[in-house]
Design a protein around this motif. Structure first.
Motif, PDB file in Angstrom:
ATOM      1  N   ASP A 115      13.919 -21.011  36.841  1.00 50.24           N
ATOM      2  CA  ASP A 115      12.677 -21.140  35.975  1.00 50.24           C
ATOM      3  C   ASP A 115      13.112 -22.374  34.868  1.00 50.24           C
ATOM      4  OD1 ASP A 115      11.194 -19.092  37.058  1.00 50.24           O
ATOM      5  OD2 ASP A 115      10.945 -17.846  35.144  1.00 50.24           O
ATOM      6  N   ASP A 116      14.103 -22.170  34.307  1.00 53.59           N
ATOM      7  CA  ASP A 116      14.748 -23.190  33.473  1.00 53.59           C
ATOM      8  C   ASP A 116      14.557 -24.582  34.228  1.00 53.59           C
ATOM      9  OD1 ASP A 116      14.973 -21.338  31.651  1.00 53.59           O
ATOM     10  OD2 ASP A 116      17.081 -21.244  31.469  1.00 53.59           O
ATOM     11  N   ALA A 117      15.226 -24.582  35.148  1.00 54.27           N
ATOM     12  CA  ALA A 117      15.105 -26.080  36.000  1.00 54.27           C
ATOM     13  C   ALA A 117      14.094 -26.582  36.171  1.00 54.27           C
ATOM     14  CB  ALA A 117      15.978 -25.794  37.267  1.00 54.27           C
ATOM     15  N   ILE A 118      12.996 -25.680  36.673  1.00 54.55           N
ATOM     16  CA  ILE A 118      11.555 -26.046  36.957  1.00 54.55           C
ATOM     17  C   ILE A 118      10.898 -26.409  35.672  1.00 54.55           C
ATOM     18  CG2 ILE A 118       9.451 -25.494  37.912  1.00 54.55           C
ATOM     19  CD1 ILE A 118      10.816 -23.870  40.102  1.00 54.55           C
ATOM     20  N   GLY A 119      11.025 -25.820  34.606  1.00 58.51           N
ATOM     21  CA  GLY A 119      10.279 -26.027  33.473  1.00 58.51           C
ATOM     22  C   GLY A 119      10.865 -27.357  33.040  1.00 58.51           C
ATOM     23  N   PRO A 152      -7.637 -20.246  49.912  1.00 59.93           N
ATOM     24  CA  PRO A 152      -6.785 -21.288  49.188  1.00 59.93           C
ATOM     25  C   PRO A 152      -6.623 -20.872  47.765  1.00 59.93           C
ATOM     26  CG  PRO A 152      -8.819 -22.140  50.399  1.00 59.93           C
ATOM     27  CD  PRO A 152      -8.900 -20.661  50.600  1.00 59.93           C
ATOM     28  N   ALA A 153      -7.260 -20.314  47.028  1.00 56.05           N
ATOM     29  CA  ALA A 153      -6.863 -19.774  45.633  1.00 56.05           C
ATOM     30  C   ALA A 153      -5.698 -18.950  45.856  1.00 56.05           C
ATOM     31  CB  ALA A 153      -8.326 -19.079  44.969  1.00 56.05           C
ATOM     32  N   GLY A 154      -5.672 -17.877  46.624  1.00 57.05           N
ATOM     33  CA  GLY A 154      -4.529 -17.354  46.842  1.00 57.05           C
ATOM     34  C   GLY A 154      -3.294 -17.701  46.962  1.00 57.05           C
ATOM     35  N   SER A 155      -3.324 -18.712  47.860  1.00 58.56           N
ATOM     36  CA  SER A 155      -2.219 -19.403  48.278  1.00 58.56           C
ATOM     37  C   SER A 155      -1.493 -20.177  46.779  1.00 58.56           C
ATOM     38  CB  SER A 155      -2.545 -20.725  49.161  1.00 58.56           C
ATOM     39  OG  SER A 155      -2.970 -20.110  50.506  1.00 58.56           O
ATOM     40  N   VAL A 156      -2.082 -20.575  45.958  1.00 54.09           N
ATOM     41  CA  VAL A 156      -1.540 -21.208  44.827  1.00 54.09           C
ATOM     42  C   VAL A 156      -1.572 -20.215  43.736  1.00 54.09           C
ATOM     43  CG1 VAL A 156      -2.082 -23.615  45.624  1.00 54.09           C
ATOM     44  CG2 VAL A 156      -3.622 -22.255  44.378  1.00 54.09           C
ATOM     45  N   MET A 157      -1.881 -18.764  43.648  1.00 53.31           N
ATOM     46  CA  MET A 157      -1.785 -17.737  42.626  1.00 53.31           C
ATOM     47  C   MET A 157      -0.373 -17.883  42.135  1.00 53.31           C
ATOM     48  SD  MET A 157      -3.404 -15.916  40.872  1.00 53.31           S
ATOM     49  CE  MET A 157      -4.842 -15.672  41.993  1.00 53.31           C
ATOM     50  N   GLY A 158       0.573 -17.916  43.129  1.00 56.83           N
ATOM     51  CA  GLY A 158       2.017 -17.992  42.582  1.00 56.83           C
ATOM     52  C   GLY A 158       2.372 -19.059  41.605  1.00 56.83           C
ATOM     53  N   VAL A 159       1.797 -20.191  42.107  1.00 56.10           N
ATOM     54  CA  VAL A 159       2.049 -21.393  41.267  1.00 56.10           C
ATOM     55  C   VAL A 159       1.633 -21.267  39.865  1.00 56.10           C
ATOM     56  CG1 VAL A 159       1.653 -23.972  40.703  1.00 56.10           C
ATOM     57  CG2 VAL A 159       2.036 -23.003  43.270  1.00 56.10           C
ATOM     58  N   ARG A 160       0.025 -20.755  39.531  1.00 48.25           N
ATOM     59  CA  ARG A 160      -0.254 -20.042  38.493  1.00 48.25           C
ATOM     60  C   ARG A 160       0.594 -19.407  37.741  1.00 48.25           C
ATOM     61  NH1 ARG A 160      -5.202 -20.477  41.601  1.00 48.25           N
ATOM     62  NH2 ARG A 160      -6.691 -22.157  41.189  1.00 48.25           N
ATOM     63  N   THR A 161       0.923 -18.377  38.571  1.00 44.34           N
ATOM     64  CA  THR A 161       1.706 -17.165  37.745  1.00 44.34           C
ATOM     65  C   THR A 161       3.188 -17.834  37.106  1.00 44.34           C
ATOM     66  OG1 THR A 161       0.962 -15.548  39.168  1.00 44.34           O
ATOM     67  CG2 THR A 161       3.105 -15.177  38.066  1.00 44.34           C
ATOM     68  N   LEU A 162       3.649 -18.798  38.025  1.00 41.09           N
ATOM     69  CA  LEU A 162       4.960 -19.376  37.443  1.00 41.09           C
ATOM     70  C   LEU A 162       4.564 -20.402  36.168  1.00 41.09           C
ATOM     71  CD1 LEU A 162       7.879 -20.626  37.833  1.00 41.09           C
ATOM     72  CD2 LEU A 162       6.966 -22.411  39.300  1.00 41.09           C
ATOM     73  N   TRP A 163       3.623 -21.012  36.207  1.00 38.85           N
ATOM     74  CA  TRP A 163       2.974 -21.799  34.911  1.00 38.85           C
ATOM     75  C   TRP A 163       3.019 -20.937  33.915  1.00 38.85           C
ATOM     76  CZ3 TRP A 163       4.020 -26.069  37.382  1.00 38.85           C
ATOM     77  CH2 TRP A 163       3.442 -27.397  36.766  1.00 38.85           C
ATOM     78  N   ARG A 164       2.378 -19.851  33.919  1.00 37.68           N
ATOM     79  CA  ARG A 164       2.196 -18.870  32.767  1.00 37.68           C
ATOM     80  C   ARG A 164       3.622 -18.214  32.061  1.00 37.68           C
ATOM     81  NH1 ARG A 164      -2.441 -17.077  35.844  1.00 37.68           N
ATOM     82  NH2 ARG A 164      -1.381 -15.601  36.781  1.00 37.68           N
ATOM     83  N   ARG A 165       4.146 -17.984  33.252  1.00 39.60           N
ATOM     84  CA  ARG A 165       5.648 -17.503  32.755  1.00 39.60           C
ATOM     85  C   ARG A 165       6.625 -18.473  32.143  1.00 39.60           C
ATOM     86  NH1 ARG A 165       7.385 -15.825  37.895  1.00 39.60           N
ATOM     87  NH2 ARG A 165       9.123 -17.443  38.392  1.00 39.60           N
ATOM     88  N   LEU A 166       6.416 -19.847  32.516  1.00 40.11           N
ATOM     89  CA  LEU A 166       7.048 -20.755  31.905  1.00 40.11           C
ATOM     90  C   LEU A 166       6.214 -21.301  30.544  1.00 40.11           C
ATOM     91  CD1 LEU A 166       7.953 -23.052  34.870  1.00 40.11           C
ATOM     92  CD2 LEU A 166       9.294 -21.365  33.837  1.00 40.11           C
ATOM     93  N   GLY A 167       5.273 -20.892  30.206  1.00 37.49           N
ATOM     94  CA  GLY A 167       4.504 -21.230  29.331  1.00 37.49           C
ATOM     95  C   GLY A 167       3.943 -22.657  28.974  1.00 37.49           C
TER      96      GLY A 167
END
Length: 335
Positions: A247-251, A275-290
């Motif tokens: 997470d830190d490195a990606i942020g 398609p929306a489901g395929s990128v759900m994890g990316v959205r979740t990561l974004w929220r986790r990183l703020g």
């Protein structure tokens, strides 16, 4: 503002390899699937010289490799294997040129990076070039010059293209961790010095000073910070292999303007989610990183998890189309 911020990437693209042996069909797929970010297709099913190591070995300047039972090994002169690799690359460029008439925009080409190449190419004694620091330096210099010539050829054939160079480094983490086996198989080569690894990568990335370089690895434990330090404008990875330790490195990468090429679509045949489901994890990561959702379209390019050489032709076409639809979903609905 980083060079990456100034460069306009497409929202989706492929990794490189596709199934089959037909260069025209592959070029049609690679260009037709991504109107704003096509790529030069690779067809390893054609055999030695079309595989990722042989293909890149054929690009080297003043260094030559031939195929031995144990793998690719340096030779004294260009032989049949080198000529075959260069011929197939020429056919692929011919096909790409045919299907990119009038195209203007980013266009991606791929080659194996210096450390994966050093781990795979054998010296005359049978050991990996990785075992010899001098050989690693010579190999990196030869690769950099070969890439300059390759990019010049691409610009000549597709004058409107803005080339993006992808360096494939699936063995990089193993090189850094001392996991590359010796020729005997009974020991491993010592871990490479991180400073040396970064410096060599920086030199090869410098072969493309007028455009961005993306480093791709579908292995676990991608060294994000090292790649950013070497000057990579983008990092391509298998999204399913991320852990919260990344997470830190990606942020930091996103905040520093590094483009993320998120491999969210499986590289082998299987069911595809919406398609929306395929990128759900990316959205979740974004929220986790703020991170701000509005950054998504400007920071992410959607790709398959890895190359599609092992997929069926039908699945490969559907997977690439799915990437394009997933990217549109991410841009239209970032929340």
């Amino acid at each position: 503002m980083s060079e990456n911020t100034l460069f306009s990437f497409g929202g989706a693209t492929g990794i490189g390899s596709l199934p089959g042996e037909d260069a025209r069909e592959a070029a049609k797929t690679a260009t037709g699937s991504f109107e704003d970010f096509p790529f030069l297709a690779e067809l390893p099913a054609r055999g030695p010289g079309a595989d990722m190591i042989g293909r890149t070995a054929g690009m080297l300047v003043d260094l030559y490799a031939r195929l031995e039972p144990s793998g690719w090994r340096f030779g004294d002169r260009p032989g049949r294997d080198t000529r075959r690799a260069r011929s197939w690359l020429g056919q692929d460029l011919d096909a790409l040129e045919e299907f990119t008439q009038g195209y203007q925009g980013p266009l991606k080409v791929q080659a194996v990076g210096p450390w994966t190449l050093a781990a795979a190419l054998e010296l005359k004694n049978g050991e990996a070039a990785l075992s010899d620091p001098g050989a690693c330096r010579d190999l990196a210099g030869s690769l950099a010059e070969g890439l300059r010539l390759h990019l010049d050829e691409l610009r000549r054939r597709v004058p409107g293209a803005r080339p993006v160079l992808q360096l494939d480094e699936p063995s990089l983490t193993a090189v850094l961790r001392g996991r590359i086996k010796s020729a005997s198989g009974y020991r491993t080569h010592r871990a490479a010095d991180r400073g040396t690894v970064e410096a060599v990568l920086r030199d090869v990335i410098g072969a493309h000073p007028d455009g961005p370089v993306v480093v791709h690895s579908c292995a676990p434990e991608v060294p994000f910070a090292l790649l950013r330090g070497a000057g990579a404008a983008g990092i391509s990875f298998d999204f399913s292999l991320l852990t919260e330790r990344d997470d830190d490195a990606i942020g930091e990468a996103v905040e520093g303007g590094t483009r993320l090429f998120t491999g969210v679509v499986p590289g082998t045949d299987g069911p595809l989610s919406d398609p929306a489901g395929s990128v759900m994890g990316v959205r979740t990561l974004w929220r986790r990183l703020g991170l701000h959702p509005g950054l998504l379209a400007d920071a992410v390019t959607v790709t398959p998890a890895c190359g599609l050489a092992g997929a069926s032709p039908d699945y490969a076409r559907r997977a690439l189309a799915h990437c394009a639809r997933a990217a549109r979903s991410l841009a239209d609905n970032p929340e």
